[in-house]
Design a protein around this motif. Structure first.
Motif, PDB file in Angstrom:
ATOM      1  N   CYS A 151      -9.360   9.780 -17.935  1.00 48.70           N
ATOM      2  CA  CYS A 151     -10.196   8.597 -17.748  1.00 48.70           C
ATOM      3  C   CYS A 151     -10.629   8.107 -19.125  1.00 48.70           C
ATOM      4  N   TYR A 152     -11.108   6.873 -19.178  1.00 50.36           N
ATOM      5  CA  TYR A 152     -11.740   6.367 -20.399  1.00 50.36           C
ATOM      6  C   TYR A 152     -13.246   6.547 -20.250  1.00 50.36           C
ATOM      7  N   VAL A 153     -13.870   7.125 -21.261  1.00 49.35           N
ATOM      8  CA  VAL A 153     -15.301   7.406 -21.219  1.00 49.35           C
ATOM      9  C   VAL A 153     -15.896   7.087 -22.583  1.00 49.35           C
ATOM     10  N   THR A 154     -17.098   6.559 -22.591  1.00 46.88           N
ATOM     11  CA  THR A 154     -17.738   6.261 -23.872  1.00 46.88           C
ATOM     12  C   THR A 154     -18.276   7.546 -24.492  1.00 46.88           C
ATOM     13  N   ASN A 155     -18.396   7.504 -25.807  1.00 49.92           N
ATOM     14  CA  ASN A 155     -18.940   8.657 -26.522  1.00 49.92           C
ATOM     15  C   ASN A 155     -20.400   8.908 -26.189  1.00 49.92           C
ATOM     16  N   ARG A 156     -21.085   7.893 -25.648  1.00 53.18           N
ATOM     17  CA  ARG A 156     -22.467   8.098 -25.216  1.00 53.18           C
ATOM     18  C   ARG A 156     -22.522   9.192 -24.155  1.00 53.18           C
ATOM     19  N   VAL A 157     -21.545   9.208 -23.268  1.00 50.63           N
ATOM     20  CA  VAL A 157     -21.495  10.223 -22.213  1.00 50.63           C
ATOM     21  C   VAL A 157     -20.817  11.496 -22.709  1.00 50.63           C
ATOM     22  N   TYR A 168     -16.430   2.758 -12.824  1.00 51.70           N
ATOM     23  CA  TYR A 168     -15.601   1.939 -11.936  1.00 51.70           C
ATOM     24  C   TYR A 168     -14.165   2.407 -12.043  1.00 51.70           C
ATOM     25  N   ARG A 169     -13.378   2.054 -11.025  1.00 49.44           N
ATOM     26  CA  ARG A 169     -11.990   2.508 -10.984  1.00 49.44           C
ATOM     27  C   ARG A 169     -11.045   1.328 -10.945  1.00 49.44           C
ATOM     28  N   GLU A 170     -10.078   1.358 -11.867  1.00 52.11           N
ATOM     29  CA  GLU A 170      -9.018   0.352 -11.935  1.00 52.11           C
ATOM     30  C   GLU A 170      -7.712   0.977 -11.464  1.00 52.11           C
ATOM     31  N   ASP A 171      -6.690   0.144 -11.341  1.00 49.12           N
ATOM     32  CA  ASP A 171      -5.356   0.690 -11.158  1.00 49.12           C
ATOM     33  C   ASP A 171      -4.977   1.437 -12.434  1.00 49.12           C
ATOM     34  N   PRO A 172      -4.381   2.614 -12.330  1.00 52.13           N
ATOM     35  CA  PRO A 172      -4.064   3.410 -13.522  1.00 52.13           C
ATOM     36  C   PRO A 172      -3.142   2.686 -14.488  1.00 52.13           C
ATOM     37  N   ASP A 173      -3.358   2.944 -15.785  1.00 47.85           N
ATOM     38  CA  ASP A 173      -2.502   2.369 -16.823  1.00 47.85           C
ATOM     39  C   ASP A 173      -1.228   3.172 -17.028  1.00 47.85           C
ATOM     40  N   ARG A 174      -1.274   4.448 -16.685  1.00 45.36           N
ATOM     41  CA  ARG A 174      -0.128   5.335 -16.910  1.00 45.36           C
ATOM     42  C   ARG A 174      -0.189   6.483 -15.907  1.00 45.36           C
ATOM     43  N   GLU A 175       0.810   7.342 -15.940  1.00 49.90           N
ATOM     44  CA  GLU A 175       0.928   8.387 -14.928  1.00 49.90           C
ATOM     45  C   GLU A 175      -0.230   9.381 -14.962  1.00 49.90           C
ATOM     46  N   ASP A 176      -0.734   9.692 -16.150  1.00 53.30           N
ATOM     47  CA  ASP A 176      -1.795  10.695 -16.244  1.00 53.30           C
ATOM     48  C   ASP A 176      -3.197  10.085 -16.167  1.00 53.30           C
ATOM     49  N   ASP A 177      -3.272   8.784 -15.875  1.00 55.95           N
ATOM     50  CA  ASP A 177      -4.550   8.070 -15.825  1.00 55.95           C
ATOM     51  C   ASP A 177      -5.092   8.057 -14.393  1.00 55.95           C
ATOM     52  N   SER A 178      -6.355   8.451 -14.234  1.00 62.41           N
ATOM     53  CA  SER A 178      -6.997   8.399 -12.919  1.00 62.41           C
ATOM     54  C   SER A 178      -7.442   6.991 -12.546  1.00 62.41           C
ATOM     55  N   VAL A 201      -9.823  11.240 -21.963  1.00 65.78           N
ATOM     56  CA  VAL A 201      -9.860  12.688 -21.718  1.00 65.78           C
ATOM     57  C   VAL A 201      -9.735  12.958 -20.225  1.00 65.78           C
ATOM     58  N   SER A 202      -9.579  14.214 -19.878  1.00 67.47           N
ATOM     59  CA  SER A 202      -9.512  14.575 -18.460  1.00 67.47           C
ATOM     60  C   SER A 202     -10.858  14.327 -17.790  1.00 67.47           C
ATOM     61  N   LEU A 203     -10.796  14.036 -16.508  1.00 66.88           N
ATOM     62  CA  LEU A 203     -12.043  13.924 -15.748  1.00 66.88           C
ATOM     63  C   LEU A 203     -12.846  15.214 -15.845  1.00 66.88           C
ATOM     64  N   GLY A 204     -12.140  16.339 -15.900  1.00 69.68           N
ATOM     65  CA  GLY A 204     -12.820  17.620 -16.008  1.00 69.68           C
ATOM     66  C   GLY A 204     -13.668  17.733 -17.262  1.00 69.68           C
ATOM     67  N   ALA A 205     -13.194  17.148 -18.370  1.00 68.47           N
ATOM     68  CA  ALA A 205     -13.965  17.198 -19.608  1.00 68.47           C
ATOM     69  C   ALA A 205     -15.278  16.443 -19.472  1.00 68.47           C
ATOM     70  N   VAL A 206     -15.274  15.349 -18.696  1.00 72.90           N
ATOM     71  CA  VAL A 206     -16.504  14.586 -18.469  1.00 72.90           C
ATOM     72  C   VAL A 206     -17.398  15.324 -17.479  1.00 72.90           C
ATOM     73  N   LEU A 207     -16.802  15.871 -16.427  1.00 71.92           N
ATOM     74  CA  LEU A 207     -17.579  16.607 -15.432  1.00 71.92           C
ATOM     75  C   LEU A 207     -18.262  17.831 -16.039  1.00 71.92           C
ATOM     76  N   SER A 208     -17.676  18.395 -17.079  1.00 70.60           N
ATOM     77  CA  SER A 208     -18.295  19.535 -17.745  1.00 70.60           C
ATOM     78  C   SER A 208     -19.628  19.158 -18.377  1.00 70.60           C
ATOM     79  N   ARG A 209     -19.810  17.869 -18.641  1.00 68.07           N
ATOM     80  CA  ARG A 209     -21.053  17.394 -19.242  1.00 68.07           C
ATOM     81  C   ARG A 209     -22.016  16.812 -18.195  1.00 68.07           C
ATOM     82  N   ALA A 221      -9.199   2.491  -6.124  1.00 64.65           N
ATOM     83  CA  ALA A 221      -9.286   1.467  -7.164  1.00 64.65           C
ATOM     84  C   ALA A 221     -10.035   0.259  -6.624  1.00 64.65           C
ATOM     85  N   GLY A 222     -10.871  -0.338  -7.485  1.00 67.09           N
ATOM     86  CA  GLY A 222     -11.727  -1.439  -7.063  1.00 67.09           C
ATOM     87  C   GLY A 222     -13.150  -0.994  -6.802  1.00 67.09           C
TER      88      GLY A 222
END
Length: 238
Positions: A151-157, A168-178, A201-209, A221-222
């Protein structure tokens, strides 16, 4: 790729295994209480998995209970070295020779280490269930695999300790994109326009925080959600 080749671990970016401060002198491994001093020790993977449960896989005790003599398991060998190019650990496979109890095992190293000089293929290894990070019975349905897409995540998070405030969720940009995009919802327009303020980064990396939004991640998506600052709960914003 040969799955039975040892894996060198170089930094915190490589599965959170940075060499601890002061980790220079030789250390006694758990397996060699009466043996000469060695440069390595087995990592307690239970502690690592508890700290990084969304990004570090550790088989359950139920899976470890299925391990039988003749099978292989993977362990993490921390080690000290004077070589500045050396990693802090190697992941290597061990052939199980004896199951001593539900938590204790004996085996032989099945790899030739790349960096550890006082350890060789065939050397006897005593280890515990807490040291095992992979078995032949591993289950692909686990938290790490479930949230491995990015996912794309800001450094604030990701780095500044802020909780997710808007996602929010968009249509993925690539195969490994959620497709998920996650912000603290306090970023300025200038901040959001600077790509250096984002990480992929992985969603897991964000969930760890902050895993307060985990139950929303199966939404399609949407979808969009904003945190109610009064209650801390997320409300639909789509």
């Amino acid at each position: 790729m040969d799955l039975h080749q040892p894996v060198a671990i170089r930094s915190a970016a490589d599965h959170h295994f940075a060499r601890p401060a002061g980790f220079g002198p030789p250390i006694q491994p758990w397996v060699a209480r009466d043996a000469p001093m060695t440069t390595w020790r087995l990592r307690d993977a239970d502690a690592t998995a508890a700290e990084h449960r969304y990004t570090f896989y550790k088989p359950s005790r139920e899976l470890i209970a299925k391990v039988r003599p003749g099978e292989t398991v993977k362990l993490i060998f921390d080690f000290s070295s004077d070589d500045p190019e050396a990693p802090s650990a190697e992941r290597m496979w061990v052939i199980v020779d004896k199951v001593l109890s539900a938590t204790e095992f004996e085996g032989r190293l099945d790899n030739e280490p790349r960096w550890i000089r006082d350890l060789a293929a065939g050397d006897p290894i005593q280890f515990k269930a807490c040291h095992i990070i992979n078995t032949e019975h591993d289950d692909g349905d686990n938290l790490v695999e479930r949230y491995i897409k990015r996912c794309y995540v800001t450094n604030r998070v990701l780095h500044d300790g802020c909780r997710a405030g808007y996602l929010y969720r968009e249509d993925p940009d690539r195969e490994d994109d959620s497709g998920w995009r996650i912000t603290a919802n306090d970023e300025s327009d200038d901040y959001m326009n600077d790509p250096d303020n984002f990480a992929y980064v992985s969603l897991g990396a964000v969930l760890s925080r902050d895993d307060s939004f985990r139950d929303l991640l199966d939404e399609p998506a949407g979808s969009a959600f904003i945190r109610d600052q009064a209650t801390g709960h997320f409300l639909s914003a789509s």
